[in-house]
Scaffold this active site. Sequence first.
Site, PDB file in Angstrom:
ATOM      1  N   GLY A   1       0.822  -1.205   0.000  1.00  0.00           N
ATOM      2  CA  GLY A   1       0.000   0.000   0.000  1.00  0.00           C
ATOM      3  C   GLY A   1       0.854   1.252   0.000  1.00  0.00           C
ATOM      4  O   GLY A   1       1.521   1.580  -0.965  1.00  0.00           O
ATOM      5  N   GLY A   2       0.862   1.954   1.142  1.00  0.00           N
ATOM      6  CA  GLY A   2       1.650   3.176   1.227  1.00  0.00           C
ATOM      7  C   GLY A   2       3.104   2.948   1.568  1.00  0.00           C
ATOM      8  O   GLY A   2       3.925   3.860   1.443  1.00  0.00           O
TER       9      GLY A   2
ATOM     10  N   THR B   1      -1.659 -11.465   4.829  1.00  0.00           N
ATOM     11  CA  THR B   1      -1.374 -12.902   4.823  1.00  0.00           C
ATOM     12  C   THR B   1      -2.560 -13.748   4.386  1.00  0.00           C
ATOM     13  O   THR B   1      -2.385 -14.952   4.148  1.00  0.00           O
ATOM     14  CB  THR B   1      -0.936 -13.374   6.222  1.00  0.00           C
ATOM     15  OG1 THR B   1      -2.016 -13.181   7.153  1.00  0.00           O
ATOM     16  CG2 THR B   1       0.285 -12.603   6.696  1.00  0.00           C
TER      17      THR B   1
ATOM     18  N   VAL C   1      -5.943  -9.952  -0.555  1.00  0.00           N
ATOM     19  CA  VAL C   1      -5.762  -8.547  -0.922  1.00  0.00           C
ATOM     20  C   VAL C   1      -7.081  -7.815  -0.724  1.00  0.00           C
ATOM     21  O   VAL C   1      -8.095  -8.146  -1.369  1.00  0.00           O
ATOM     22  CB  VAL C   1      -5.327  -8.392  -2.394  1.00  0.00           C
ATOM     23  CG1 VAL C   1      -5.046  -6.920  -2.707  1.00  0.00           C
ATOM     24  CG2 VAL C   1      -4.119  -9.244  -2.699  1.00  0.00           C
TER      25      VAL C   1
ATOM     26  N   TYR D   1       3.000   5.501  23.703  1.00  0.00           N
ATOM     27  CA  TYR D   1       3.877   5.539  22.532  1.00  0.00           C
ATOM     28  C   TYR D   1       5.272   5.933  23.006  1.00  0.00           C
ATOM     29  O   TYR D   1       5.444   6.980  23.645  1.00  0.00           O
ATOM     30  CB  TYR D   1       3.333   6.598  21.564  1.00  0.00           C
ATOM     31  CG  TYR D   1       3.657   6.412  20.117  1.00  0.00           C
ATOM     32  CD1 TYR D   1       2.753   5.788  19.262  1.00  0.00           C
ATOM     33  CD2 TYR D   1       4.848   6.882  19.585  1.00  0.00           C
ATOM     34  CE1 TYR D   1       3.029   5.640  17.913  1.00  0.00           C
ATOM     35  CE2 TYR D   1       5.131   6.740  18.233  1.00  0.00           C
ATOM     36  CZ  TYR D   1       4.221   6.121  17.408  1.00  0.00           C
ATOM     37  OH  TYR D   1       4.500   5.965  16.069  1.00  0.00           O
TER      38      TYR D   1
END
Length: 609
Positions: free
Chosen positions: A176-177, A315, A318, A522
């Site tokens: 993707g990105g 996995t 798509v 985070y």
Amino acid sequence: MSDREKQTFAETATASEPIEFESAVPKIRQQLLKWNGWGYKDSGFHINDKFLIEFTGNRYPIGNRELPYFTKWCEKTFDITWDMNYVPQNLPTHFPEPILSTELLTAIEELRIDHSIDGVDRLFRAHGHTLREVYLLKHGSFERIPDIVVWPKCHDDVVRIVNMCVSYGAVCIPFGGGTSVSRAACCPPDERRTIISLDTSQMNRILWIDRDNLLICCESGIIGQDLERMLRPQGFTCGHEPDSYEFSSLGGWVATRASGMKKNTYGNIEDLVVRMRMVTGRTEDSVITLERGNLVPRASCGPDFDHMILGSEGTLGVVTEVVLKIRPLPRVVKYGSIVFPNFQSGVQALREIAKERCQPASIRLMDNEQFQMGQTLRPQAGWGGLLLQGLKQIYITRIKGFRWDQICVATLLMEGDAAADVAVQERKIYKIADKHGGIPAGEANGERGYTLTFVIAYIRDLGLEFNVLAESFETSVSWNRALSLCRNVKSRVARDCHARGVRKYFISCRVTQTYDAGCCVYFYMAISYTGLENPVETYEAIEHAAREEILASGGSLSHHHGVGKIRASFYPEAVGEAGVSLYRATKAHLDPHNIFAAGNMVSGYKSKL
């Protein structure tokens, strides 16, 4: 999807013709993006001829500004000197030879789908953005990269590609990105079958918008900022805004079970998705598409198989199309910030705000280390600015009695349909903050803190030029264990750095998402690797130990980054034996030929058929 369903969709959709546009991430990515680092070519931290750090480009608020405070912070924190003769890298010219038979290449050409065996195209899709991957781009090479790249333009193209993979025994890795930070996109080095990188970037259309039911159907390759850019003129927003939304794709959000900065208002990706289409590797006469039937807001027909797709990390198949909830654009957007005397008081305030269900679209609390670093990411102030900063610091430290080496800051983003509604929420938040010693710190600081999120990722590239390795990792944890988890992880990192001969390091954290029962934490970690023999291995060992400490302290394996390969060894512990067995059974049913052999989550998976 049946023809009748498609007809029904078209009847309910206001925009029945697909909306096409020029994507922010071009097909040939090296035209706009760095080949060996994060983000745009024209943006980044650099050392100028005055030995000051500056941020180039005009895409971000700190663009084309010298950053003297950040320069001094780097020098002090990592003992950096700027006289190193760094030479910018050129694109490599030698790449691993593709494993590609003449018969398979002919079959791909007969599909009449754009494809490339160019080395640079293949290299761009051989990695995400983990520390190891970016380090190898700058200082090494990849043992295995895709053998060919294909660019499908629609769902049917994907069906034909996967059918071909089944027929010829090839591997398909969706791409993707390319912003993964879990090594999910890298090719397994022991895979000797042909690896096809299926780049979804040309599947970037909005297929329809349903204004009555506030739904949108998009192809999975659409990039986050493109989705918002197209929705805003229509008066809507998706509201999903991860730190990577400039470059990450809708399909990637689904594949990693992503979270966005404004999830308090709009929800995480699992709250936004109404329906998906996924091309699987299971074949009868043709590959089977997994999708639910009726387009309804909720159904009790469980289990919900969409949740098998969410977080499957490429996995199982798509993802080609996604139906999402959208919302009208908020009429009022307001930033805010709060200074707390210490991290504990800030966490307690965020916990009460969550308990009272008055949290804004985004609320994030930085610890003192991260606050002090963030303060350096500003240009040189004039005498008036310096005077104002001095007065603010005097008020905080001398009048309020806060210690500069302990204070923390929370940034707020509030959205609503009316100024009065936002004002009510704002009053509730500041009242709770006051109970815990918090002081309002203004809208400008809140907006600056929020927008700086998008430039933080560029810092690592500068560090790699001057022997500093940096990475982020995250977790979720219950409220009663949040403070102890943060303390334990920081202590573990400090002990491991000393034990491994790391003299200069940085570890900080922030609470970035809040829930009824807990929060997302985070971490940012960086080490100077001057004098270290195996810097990447050392860094990864310290991070692995930090992950062990997270799990021992009651944290999750991941909140939104996913598992990939980098955390696969922890996956059985995270989901249990039954969870691994369920995943393997699903994989065996949906992908019996192991076409989607990315090797994420459960390492060493082998087809049983």
